[in-house]
Scaffold this active site. Structure first.
Site, PDB file in Angstrom:
ATOM      1  N   GLU A 176     -51.055  28.425  44.217  1.00 34.21           N
ATOM      2  CA  GLU A 176     -49.931  28.071  43.136  1.00 34.21           C
ATOM      3  C   GLU A 176     -48.948  28.931  42.545  1.00 34.21           C
ATOM      4  O   GLU A 176     -49.329  29.567  41.491  1.00 34.21           O
ATOM      5  CB  GLU A 176     -50.995  27.454  42.050  1.00 34.21           C
ATOM      6  N   GLU A 264     -56.087  20.972  46.338  1.00 33.35           N
ATOM      7  CA  GLU A 264     -57.021  21.328  45.017  1.00 33.35           C
ATOM      8  C   GLU A 264     -56.881  20.262  44.138  1.00 33.35           C
ATOM      9  O   GLU A 264     -55.660  19.785  43.630  1.00 33.35           O
ATOM     10  CB  GLU A 264     -56.583  22.640  44.643  1.00 33.35           C
TER      11      GLU A 264
HETATM   12  C1  IDC Z   1     -59.986  28.912  37.881  1.00 30.27           C
HETATM   13  C2  IDC Z   1     -61.485  28.929  37.728  1.00 30.27           C
HETATM   14  C3  IDC Z   1     -62.060  29.907  36.659  1.00 30.27           C
HETATM   15  C4  IDC Z   1     -61.472  31.206  36.840  1.00 30.27           C
HETATM   16  C5  IDC Z   1     -60.001  31.105  36.958  1.00 30.27           C
HETATM   17  C6  IDC Z   1     -59.289  32.331  37.249  1.00 30.27           C
HETATM   18  O1  IDC Z   1     -62.174  27.732  37.849  1.00 30.27           O
HETATM   19  O2  IDC Z   1     -63.512  29.784  36.711  1.00 30.27           O
HETATM   20  O3  IDC Z   1     -62.031  32.148  35.925  1.00 30.27           O
HETATM   21  O4  IDC Z   1     -59.626  30.252  38.032  1.00 30.27           O
HETATM   22  O5  IDC Z   1     -57.973  32.443  36.359  1.00 30.27           O
HETATM   23  C7  IDC Z   1     -56.063  26.265  39.313  1.00 30.27           C
HETATM   24  C8  IDC Z   1     -56.292  27.301  40.182  1.00 30.27           C
HETATM   25  C9  IDC Z   1     -57.660  27.912  40.241  1.00 30.27           C
HETATM   26  C10 IDC Z   1     -58.208  27.554  38.875  1.00 30.27           C
HETATM   27  C11 IDC Z   1     -58.133  26.289  38.555  1.00 30.27           C
HETATM   28  C12 IDC Z   1     -58.715  25.772  37.192  1.00 30.27           C
HETATM   29  O6  IDC Z   1     -55.912  27.078  41.472  1.00 30.27           O
HETATM   30  O7  IDC Z   1     -57.925  29.194  40.717  1.00 30.27           O
HETATM   31  O8  IDC Z   1     -59.370  28.129  38.875  1.00 30.27           O
HETATM   32  N1  IDC Z   1     -56.819  25.630  38.463  1.00 30.27           N
HETATM   33  O9  IDC Z   1     -58.040  26.502  35.907  1.00 30.27           O
HETATM   34  N2  IDC Z   1     -54.865  25.353  39.163  1.00 30.27           N
HETATM   35  C13 IDC Z   1     -55.041  24.438  38.259  1.00 30.27           C
HETATM   36  C14 IDC Z   1     -56.191  24.666  37.778  1.00 30.27           C
END
Ligand code: IDC
Length: 336
Positions: A176, A264
């Site tokens: 992303e 995702e």
């Molecule tokens: C989130 C995880 C969380 C972790 C965080 C790290 O759910 O546990 O602490 O990342 O920064 C994304 C991302 C994905 C995110 C997820 C939710 O690709 O890594 O995971 N998210 O925030 N994009 C939109 C949402």
């Protein structure tokens, strides 16, 4: 030949015939009902216009689960957990999320050897189970993929050399991009990484991230990458945050001819936590299924957050039962 030897051979022949004929008759229906693995059914995938097709040219939809970061939750990368997802959930694809910059990420002090060994294991298990597998270069806090471009190139060079013969591997080259990273910037990164991958692996699908946390597929559609085949562009959503206006972005991109892949999504808020929105999530799934867009759900872990598919009390790393699933997990299993 002596008389008794002949007699013995005749008897043997009769016995063989007696057993083989009914065996064949019963074996036929058993064979036809035997389930083929997703990979055996579909073979190597390809992209034609906006569609993802199997080796016979029929549309195919990958329905996957993404690991959480393999730096945090390596224990779910095991053959039995993938088998549970394949057999009990009907998942045909696993995404291996390898963070590049968060805690112990690939470019932020994590052991490259250990992370690559987890990727290797994940690909091996998926291959043995006949599932598709996405190798995800999970950029996030490193908002611009160009920041770690050199490392990305050497990583994907290694992966493409190793996995060019695996018909089930997809490369996701930047999870992303965010922080205002432009499509022009992403495109320039993507061209370098794609060139490297294609030097070794001419065919497997490459997934390219889009601006604003992989939401601006409509922007990418105005100026897609030329000169390579089997590229798709990623769109990500979190159902409690992203609604109708985001669906119209996807719609626009497809109308312009862009092949879109949802590598995702979650049904929580975009933080990965907070309320889940099943109603909106169902709208999304209906929308994706209608357009035969592949989707991969975030995340396979028991982390105490609403996007996690397992309850935080669940200590199992395989053989998950319904009672082990979070509300999001129960919802997704039912969707499949
Ligand atoms: C989130 C995880 C969380 C972790 C965080 C790290 O759910 O546990 O602490 O990342 O920064 C994304 C991302 C994905 C995110 C997820 C939710 O690709 O890594 O995971 N998210 O925030 N994009 C939109 C949402």
């Amino acid at each position: 030949m002596k008389k008794h030897t002949r007699k013995y051979l005749c008897l043997l022949l009769i016995l063989v015939l007696a057993f083989s004929i009914p065996a064949e008759i019963t074996a036929a229906p058993a064979k036809s009902t035997k389930l083929k693995t997703p990979l055996a059914k579909n073979g190597r995938l390809k992209v034609k216009k906006t569609s993802l097709l199997n080796s016979k040219g029929k549309p195919v939809v990958l329905k996957g689960v993404s690991t959480h970061g393999i730096n945090w939750f390596p224990e779910y990368v095991n053959p039995d957990s993938f088998k549970t997802l394949r057999d009990n959930w009907r998942v045909n694809c696993i995404r291996l999320a390898m963070y590049t910059e968060e805690y112990n990420g690939y470019c932020s002090g994590g052991s490259k050897k250990d992370l690559k060994s987890l990727i290797d294991k994940g690909v091996t298990y998926a291959t043995e189970l006949g599932m598709y597998v996405i190798i995800d270069w999970h950029i996030l806090s490193d908002s611009n993929p160009n920041k770690n471009k050199k490392q990305a190139i050497s990583f994907f060079k290694e992966m493409a050399k190793k996995y060019r013969k695996n018909k089930n591997v997809l490369y996701e080259i930047c999870n992303e991009p965010n922080g205002g990273t432009s499509w022009k910037d992403i495109k320039s990164y993507a061209k370098s990484v794609i060139k490297t991958i294609r030097t070794y692996d001419k065919k497997n699908i490459i997934l390219v991230g889009t601006p604003t946390w992989s939401q601006d597929v409509d922007t990418a559609a105005d100026s897609p990458i030329k000169g390579y085949s089997n590229l798709m562009y990623t769109f990500h959503f979190y159902a409690a945050t992203h609604k109708d206006n985001y669906r119209s972005k996807v719609e626009k991109a497809i109308k312009k001819g862009l092949p879109v892949f949802v590598s995702e999504f979650g049904i929580s808020e975009s933080s990965g936590n907070g309320k889940i929105n099943k109603k909106e999530a169902n709208k999304w799934i209906k929308f994706l299924k209608k357009r035969k867009i592949s989707f991969v759900c975030w995340n396979l872990s028991n982390k105490n957050e609403s996007s996690a598919l397992l309850k935080s009390s669940c200590q199992k790393t395989k053989g998950f039962k319904s009672s082990d699933l979070s509300a999001a997990g129960k919802w997704f299993k039912k969707v499949l």
